[in-house]
Every structure is written in C-alpha cells, then in structure tokens.
Write an enzyme that holds these catalytic residues in place. Structure first.
Site, PDB file in Angstrom:
ATOM      1  N   CYS A  42      13.381  17.462  -0.262  1.00 26.73           N
ATOM      2  CA  CYS A  42      12.694  16.786   1.259  1.00 26.73           C
ATOM      3  C   CYS A  42      11.954  17.749   2.011  1.00 26.73           C
ATOM      4  O   CYS A  42      10.838  17.588   2.235  1.00 26.73           O
ATOM      5  CB  CYS A  42      13.610  15.957   1.754  1.00 26.73           C
ATOM      6  SG  CYS A  42      13.097  15.034   3.346  1.00 26.73           S
ATOM      7  N   CYS A  47       9.305  15.156   1.132  1.00 27.37           N
ATOM      8  CA  CYS A  47       8.789  14.203   2.217  1.00 27.37           C
ATOM      9  C   CYS A  47       8.048  15.009   3.285  1.00 27.37           C
ATOM     10  O   CYS A  47       7.227  14.448   3.727  1.00 27.37           O
ATOM     11  CB  CYS A  47      10.088  13.579   2.668  1.00 27.37           C
ATOM     12  SG  CYS A  47      11.494  13.307   1.641  1.00 27.37           S
ATOM     13  N   LYS A  50       4.944  16.651   2.387  1.00 24.54           N
ATOM     14  CA  LYS A  50       3.813  15.690   1.797  1.00 24.54           C
ATOM     15  C   LYS A  50       3.281  14.958   3.127  1.00 24.54           C
ATOM     16  O   LYS A  50       2.215  14.703   3.259  1.00 24.54           O
ATOM     17  CB  LYS A  50       4.644  14.639   1.052  1.00 24.54           C
ATOM     18  CG  LYS A  50       3.979  13.500   0.678  1.00 24.54           C
ATOM     19  CD  LYS A  50       4.119  12.154   1.408  1.00 24.54           C
ATOM     20  CE  LYS A  50       5.258  11.702   1.789  1.00 24.54           C
ATOM     21  NZ  LYS A  50       6.286  11.324   1.068  1.00 24.54           N
ATOM     22  N   TYR A 179       5.579   6.292  -6.368  1.00 27.79           N
ATOM     23  CA  TYR A 179       5.456   6.745  -5.261  1.00 27.79           C
ATOM     24  C   TYR A 179       4.381   8.089  -5.199  1.00 27.79           C
ATOM     25  O   TYR A 179       3.334   8.152  -4.399  1.00 27.79           O
ATOM     26  CB  TYR A 179       6.707   7.330  -4.559  1.00 27.79           C
ATOM     27  CG  TYR A 179       7.578   6.219  -4.037  1.00 27.79           C
ATOM     28  CD1 TYR A 179       8.446   5.387  -4.925  1.00 27.79           C
ATOM     29  CD2 TYR A 179       8.009   6.239  -2.723  1.00 27.79           C
ATOM     30  CE1 TYR A 179       9.341   4.607  -4.251  1.00 27.79           C
ATOM     31  CE2 TYR A 179       8.978   5.266  -2.033  1.00 27.79           C
ATOM     32  CZ  TYR A 179       9.605   4.335  -3.036  1.00 27.79           C
ATOM     33  OH  TYR A 179      10.585   3.786  -2.525  1.00 27.79           O
ATOM     34  N   GLU A 183       0.736   8.521  -3.346  1.00 32.84           N
ATOM     35  CA  GLU A 183       0.599   9.199  -2.108  1.00 32.84           C
ATOM     36  C   GLU A 183      -0.335  10.287  -2.264  1.00 32.84           C
ATOM     37  O   GLU A 183      -1.080  10.824  -1.557  1.00 32.84           O
ATOM     38  CB  GLU A 183       2.201   9.726  -1.880  1.00 32.84           C
ATOM     39  CG  GLU A 183       3.006   8.620  -1.278  1.00 32.84           C
ATOM     40  CD  GLU A 183       4.269   9.155  -0.882  1.00 32.84           C
ATOM     41  OE1 GLU A 183       4.952   8.480  -0.214  1.00 32.84           O
ATOM     42  OE2 GLU A 183       4.534  10.198  -1.203  1.00 32.84           O
ATOM     43  N   HIS A 437       0.895  -8.555  21.917  1.00 31.31           N
ATOM     44  CA  HIS A 437      -0.387  -8.517  21.608  1.00 31.31           C
ATOM     45  C   HIS A 437      -1.021  -7.657  22.435  1.00 31.31           C
ATOM     46  O   HIS A 437      -0.923  -7.129  23.460  1.00 31.31           O
ATOM     47  CB  HIS A 437      -0.729  -9.911  21.871  1.00 31.31           C
ATOM     48  CG  HIS A 437      -2.166 -10.401  21.681  1.00 31.31           C
ATOM     49  ND1 HIS A 437      -2.662 -10.450  20.249  1.00 31.31           N
ATOM     50  CD2 HIS A 437      -3.168 -10.345  22.558  1.00 31.31           C
ATOM     51  CE1 HIS A 437      -3.754 -10.715  20.419  1.00 31.31           C
ATOM     52  NE2 HIS A 437      -4.041 -10.798  21.470  1.00 31.31           N
ATOM     53  N   GLU A 442       2.557  -7.817  15.358  1.00 28.60           N
ATOM     54  CA  GLU A 442       2.707  -9.517  15.943  1.00 28.60           C
ATOM     55  C   GLU A 442       2.845 -10.223  14.810  1.00 28.60           C
ATOM     56  O   GLU A 442       3.241 -11.545  14.713  1.00 28.60           O
ATOM     57  CB  GLU A 442       1.837  -9.772  17.138  1.00 28.60           C
ATOM     58  CG  GLU A 442       0.270  -9.751  16.509  1.00 28.60           C
ATOM     59  CD  GLU A 442      -0.443  -9.928  17.690  1.00 28.60           C
ATOM     60  OE1 GLU A 442      -0.177 -11.154  18.414  1.00 28.60           O
ATOM     61  OE2 GLU A 442      -1.411  -9.414  18.008  1.00 28.60           O
TER      62      GLU A 442
HETATM   63  P1  NDP Z   1       8.493   7.008 -10.087  1.00 26.88           P
HETATM   64  O1  NDP Z   1       9.597   6.638 -10.525  1.00 26.88           O
HETATM   65  O2  NDP Z   1       8.228   6.244  -8.741  1.00 26.88           O
HETATM   66  O3  NDP Z   1       7.228   6.918 -10.671  1.00 26.88           O
HETATM   67  C1  NDP Z   1       6.788   7.387 -11.976  1.00 26.88           C
HETATM   68  C2  NDP Z   1       5.702   6.632 -12.520  1.00 26.88           C
HETATM   69  O4  NDP Z   1       5.176   7.641 -13.897  1.00 26.88           O
HETATM   70  C3  NDP Z   1       5.640   5.284 -12.823  1.00 26.88           C
HETATM   71  O5  NDP Z   1       4.490   4.879 -12.310  1.00 26.88           O
HETATM   72  C4  NDP Z   1       5.969   5.307 -14.315  1.00 26.88           C
HETATM   73  O6  NDP Z   1       5.477   4.313 -15.083  1.00 26.88           O
HETATM   74  C5  NDP Z   1       5.093   6.695 -14.747  1.00 26.88           C
HETATM   75  N1  NDP Z   1       5.481   7.242 -16.007  1.00 26.88           N
HETATM   76  C6  NDP Z   1       6.882   7.918 -16.341  1.00 26.88           C
HETATM   77  N2  NDP Z   1       6.838   8.245 -17.435  1.00 26.88           N
HETATM   78  C7  NDP Z   1       5.604   8.315 -17.908  1.00 26.88           C
HETATM   79  C8  NDP Z   1       5.121   8.826 -19.025  1.00 26.88           C
HETATM   80  N3  NDP Z   1       5.907   9.611 -20.094  1.00 26.88           N
HETATM   81  N4  NDP Z   1       3.805   8.771 -19.336  1.00 26.88           N
HETATM   82  C9  NDP Z   1       2.865   8.019 -18.486  1.00 26.88           C
HETATM   83  N5  NDP Z   1       3.551   7.549 -17.192  1.00 26.88           N
HETATM   84  C10 NDP Z   1       4.695   7.743 -17.118  1.00 26.88           C
HETATM   85  O7  NDP Z   1       8.368   8.388  -9.940  1.00 26.88           O
HETATM   86  P2  NDP Z   1       7.657   9.490  -8.794  1.00 26.88           P
HETATM   87  O8  NDP Z   1       7.553  10.903  -9.632  1.00 26.88           O
HETATM   88  O9  NDP Z   1       6.389   8.893  -8.356  1.00 26.88           O
HETATM   89  O10 NDP Z   1       8.525   9.449  -7.578  1.00 26.88           O
HETATM   90  C11 NDP Z   1       9.921  10.099  -7.813  1.00 26.88           C
HETATM   91  C12 NDP Z   1      10.921   9.383  -6.977  1.00 26.88           C
HETATM   92  O11 NDP Z   1      10.883  10.100  -5.618  1.00 26.88           O
HETATM   93  C13 NDP Z   1      10.443   7.973  -6.497  1.00 26.88           C
HETATM   94  O12 NDP Z   1      10.960   6.896  -7.497  1.00 26.88           O
HETATM   95  C14 NDP Z   1      11.144   7.810  -5.164  1.00 26.88           C
HETATM   96  O13 NDP Z   1      12.314   7.275  -5.357  1.00 26.88           O
HETATM   97  C15 NDP Z   1      11.113   9.366  -4.645  1.00 26.88           C
HETATM   98  N6  NDP Z   1       9.981   9.343  -3.724  1.00 26.88           N
HETATM   99  C16 NDP Z   1      10.256   8.767  -2.470  1.00 26.88           C
HETATM  100  C17 NDP Z   1       8.965   8.563  -1.530  1.00 26.88           C
HETATM  101  C18 NDP Z   1       8.960   8.029  -0.285  1.00 26.88           C
HETATM  102  O14 NDP Z   1      10.064   7.466  -0.021  1.00 26.88           O
HETATM  103  N7  NDP Z   1       7.952   7.880   0.339  1.00 26.88           N
HETATM  104  C19 NDP Z   1       7.901   9.694  -2.018  1.00 26.88           C
HETATM  105  C20 NDP Z   1       7.929  10.434  -3.042  1.00 26.88           C
HETATM  106  C21 NDP Z   1       8.866  10.193  -3.866  1.00 26.88           C
HETATM  107  P3  NDP Z   1       6.279   2.981 -15.217  1.00 26.88           P
HETATM  108  O15 NDP Z   1       5.979   2.163 -13.864  1.00 26.88           O
HETATM  109  O16 NDP Z   1       5.605   2.240 -16.339  1.00 26.88           O
HETATM  110  O17 NDP Z   1       7.623   3.354 -15.461  1.00 26.88           O
END
Ligand code: NDP
Length: 460
Positions: A42, A47, A50, A179, A183, A437, A442
């Site tokens: 983080c 976080c 980012k 995510y 982002e 407002h 709102e």
């Molecule tokens: P996520 O699990 O959110 O997303 C992973 C993405 O990659 C999905 O769209 C998934 O597709 C795709 N994917 C997975 N494997 C493959 C593959 N082999 N080939 C192609 N696409 C693939 O992971 P992130 O890496 O974005 O983030 C990790 C975690 O970190 C998040 O889930 C969240 O919990 C946390 N995080 C939180 C944030 C916040 O609170 N603002 C900011 C950043 C991270 P599919 O949907 O089809 O599975």
C-alpha cells in the site's frame, strides 16, 4: 535460540504493522521481519503512490476545464521525472514514519527475510539467527501475477515497475480489466500517454455492478482510452521503435510499454509453510478461520496472503482483530461483508454492498433507483462526462443493500454512504435526509422514482 518473543510478524505491511503495534500495546514482546521496505504494498508500491499519480493525472482536465471559468493558461507542461522524484520523496517520508511508529511501540524491526522452521521457530535469513516465537503472524501480502508464459513476457512490466519508469511512455498497452488496469489506464491517459486497455472478458471490472461497468467503460472510451475486450495478449516483441504486441485475434499494436495488471498472487513460497503444517486454501491464499488462525494453532495470517478481501483497510482490520484476539483477551472476528471500496479510475468509482445482479439472485424483491447526469462543474467547463448513482434496495424490507457511484469524489462519498448501508438504513431513511445543494451527493437522498422493480415468482 538467539531470541525469544511473544509474537513474530513476517512482513511489515499494513496488516503486519498494525498487528505488531497493537500486540505490543498489550504488552507483548514483538519482532517484525521485513525483507524489503517498511510499509508494504500500500505505502511503497500501491495505494499511496498510485493516488499521488492519480492526482497528477487529473490536472490535465483541470487545466482544460479552467478555460470555461474564465482562466487563460499557457500550455501546461508536464515532467514525469519530477513527479516520480517527488512521489519517491513522499514515500520515503511515510516509510520513515512507519519505522518510527514501530520503534515508539517498542517493536523490534529486523531487516531480513524470515523463514518458518517449525510452529515455534523462525530463522532470520540475513544472519541465520533463530527466534523462538510463541505466536507467529504471516502478513507477507501478494505480488503481481503476470499469467501464462508468453513470448516476450520479459518485456512486460507490472504496476511495481510502472511507479519507477524513467520516462512517461507515449504509448502504453495495459492488459487486465480489474482495479489496477483501469486505474493505470486513467493515470497514463491523464498524463498524456495514448492508452490501449486489453481485457479478456466481455466488460471491464467483473464483479462490479453491470451499470457501473458499462458507465465507466463508456466514460473511459469518451476520454480517448481504447478498450479492446474479448482478447488477450499473445506475444510481445521488441521492434525498432517500441514493442509490438500481438493479440489473440492477430491484430497488433506498437507501443512503448506493455503493462499487465492481471491479478496478484499471495506471497506464500519459501516461507516454510510446509515445515510448520500451514495449509493453503483453494483460493491460493493461506487458509484461516474467522479469527485469522491457520491450520496450526499458534500461527495466524492476515491481509492479502490470505486472499480474502484484498484491500488495505481490511488487512489493517484483520491485523488489529488478531492482536485483540490473541493478546488483548477479546476474541474479534472481522466482518468481511459490505466493505466499501473505491476504484481511482477516471471517473472514480465508489461502491458498497450488493450489485443488482447479486441482489436479484439473493432477494425475493429488489427495487432499483438510478440516475445519470452531468456534474454541475462540467457545465461551464463544457466537458462531456456524466456521473452515475444507483441504489439497490431490498423491496421487502426497504433496506438499501447496495450503493454504486461513478463520478468525481465517489470514493469520498462511498465512505459516508457506507456508514448508512452498514447500519442497515432503509431507502426511507435516505429520503428522510434533506439534500445538501448543490452537490452531486444529494442524488443519494433525492432518488424518488424506481427505475425498475423485480419480484421473484413464487415457486410452484
Ligand atoms: P484484479 O483481480 O482486480 O483484476 C485482474 C484482471 O486481470 C481481471 O480483469 C482478470 O480478468 C484479468 N486477468 C487475470 N488473469 C489473466 C490472464 N491470464 N490473462 C488475461 N487477463 C487476466 O487484479 P488487479 O491486479 O487489478 O488488482 C489486484 C487486487 O488489488 C484487486 O483485486 C484489489 O483487491 C486490490 N487493489 C485495490 C485497489 C483499490 O482499492 N483502489 C487498487 C488496486 C488494487 P477476469 O475478470 O476475467 O478474471
């Protein structure tokens, strides 16, 4: 044995640091091992940096929008190297603050990788010292998973490297629809890169409400981000002027950077889990009960390494609850339901509770309230962007079971709306509050008309 402690924590990230400090506050002798930088994902490469990049990226809109409000500006210029240096300085400051807080709490910090040798022994790999620990807490987090081995994977970066690029890429292709992908798409686009987002499924942000996914996708596309769905990256090749990326439909693009944001994998390897008998769950994380206790009675695990709800505040809560349970004499389970979350995409998302689809699966009657509008600030700015608000209501009890916001400050709004949802407020409770407002928030208390109502048919 070289040392004897009440609690040995592996990993000085959000969950580990909180657990260590609270346990020490209860009088425990605590040692924390960290092999990299204190603060964890983080603070160091998640976080916090980012959000700093998100702030930087948003200025491009602000400069443009200012014109409609009468401002004339010279063409703004952006220096990536300066942003990264300033961001690094802030992260170093925060890291130092974390170290100071551990010292103040009288926690011993050791800069070493740690390996469990048996249920009560940890080895510090930096100097070979052995530590006897009555309780062990594993808080090692997770790391980017780049997916299957493809040709040219060595050219692909993850979010870890994105924070330290020497130059802002003029063109970047990001794979993933979660995510991190959305982002970083917003960050790079806002800073001036051409962005292509490639996602394997039908629509980005699987698991989020379908209206939210559609709204965000169309807003990102309107801004000029190219979103390609139902494709994967098959190969990456170094060419003369960049990297040539081949997709599964054989289309190819030449870009300057390729980033995969394809999920994260719990950091469980080489920790000595087998030696201690700690079991792994089907999710790939360490298996724990509601008190974060593993299959070994005196070994616990919190945060992303358990692959439950992978969010910093959840890890912090789990770390705190662990310390209360084991050292404070107050068994505390963490409630993982209705966790509010924000995605710092452009525009931002803030959500809590059930999506419309899940509510319809679980509840007999569901009422949906929603609205989409142009935020007031955009009127003089002349920007074509819309905000979106949606409430998912249990039609039988009137309880608001889901709240979904897309638009400026959605993250701030959902923190507050989350209190009401967690308190089981009803739609009538929301309506009972007088609007502030003119604000966007709102809309939460002025949604009068049901957009749609579903009733499950009675079983025959
Ligand atoms: P996520 O699990 O959110 O997303 C992973 C993405 O990659 C999905 O769209 C998934 O597709 C795709 N994917 C997975 N494997 C493959 C593959 N082999 N080939 C192609 N696409 C693939 O992971 P992130 O890496 O974005 O983030 C990790 C975690 O970190 C998040 O889930 C969240 O919990 C946390 N995080 C939180 C944030 C916040 O609170 N603002 C900011 C950043 C991270 P599919 O949907 O089809 O599975």
């Amino acid at each position: 044995m070289d040392h004897h402690v009440d609690l040995f924590v592996i990993g000085a990230g959000s969950g580990g640091v909180r657990a260590a400090r609270i346990a020490a506050g209860y009088g425990a002798r605590v040692m924390v091992a960290e092999e990299y930088r204190v603060g964890g994902t983080c603070v160091i490469r998640g976080c916090v940096p980012k959000k700093l990049l998100v702030y930087a990226a948003r200025f491009s809109d602000e400069f443009e929008d200012a014109a409609g409000y009468g401002w004339t500006l010279d063409k703004p210029a952006f220096e990536w190297a300066k942003l990264i240096a300033n961001k690094d300085r802030e992260i170093a400051r925060l890291e130092a603050a974390y170290v100071t807080n551990l010292e103040r709490a009288k926690v011993t910090l050791v800069r070493s990788r740690a390996k469990i040798e048996d249920a009560n022994t940890v080895c510090l790999l930096a100097n070979g010292d052995r530590v006897r620990a009555d309780t062990i807490l594993i808080a090692t987090g997770a790391a980017p998973a780049l997916g299957a081995e493809i040709a040219g994977l060595q050219h692909v970066i993850s979010s870890n490297e994105a924070f330290h690029l020497k130059d802002l890429p003029a063109r970047i292709l990001i794979q993933g629809g979660g995510y991190i992908a959305v982002e970083f798409a917003g960050i790079f686009h806002g800073l001036g890169s051409q962005v292509i987002l490639v996602y394997r499924g039908e629509n980005i942000l699987r698991g989020f409400d379908d209206d939210v996914r559609e709204h965000l996708r169309s807003e990102m596309a309107k801004r000029g981000i190219t979103i390609i769905t139902k494709q994967t990256v098959d190969a990456v090749e170094k060419v003369e002027h960049g990297l040539c990326v081949e997709l599964s439909d054989r289309k190819s693009f030449v870009v300057d950077q390729v980033m995969f944001a394809t999920g994260r994998r719990p950091n469980i390897s080489d920790l000595g889990l087998d030696a201690a008998g700690v079991q792994i769950a089907k999710t790939g994380g360490i298996a724990v009960d509601e008190f974060s206790r593993t299959s070994v009675a005196n070994i616990y695990a919190v945060g992303d390494v358990t692959n439950r709800v992978n969010l910093t505040p959840v890890a912090i809560r789990e770390g705190h609850a662990f310390a209360d349970t084991v050292f404070g004499g107050r068994p505390t389970a963490v409630d993982h339901t209705d966790v509010p979350t924000a995605v710092f995409s452009e525009p931002e998302l803030g959500v809590i509770g059930l999506t419309e689809a899940v509510a319809r699966e679980r509840l007999a009657k569901v009422d949906i309230y929603k609205t989409s509008f142009r935020p007031m600030k955009m009127s003089l700015a002349g920007r074509d962007t819309r905000a979106f608000f949606k409430l998912v209501v249990d039609g039988e009890t009137g309880r608001v079971v889901g709240c979904h916001i897309v638009g400026p400050d959605a993250g701030e709004m959902i923190q507050l709306a989350g209190i009401a949802v967690k308190m089981k407020a009803t739609k009538a409770d929301f309506d009972n509050v007088i609007a502030v407002h003119p604000t966007a928030a709102e809309e939460l208390v002025t949604l009068r008309e049901k957009a749609v109502s579903y009733q499950r048919e009675a079983a025959e």
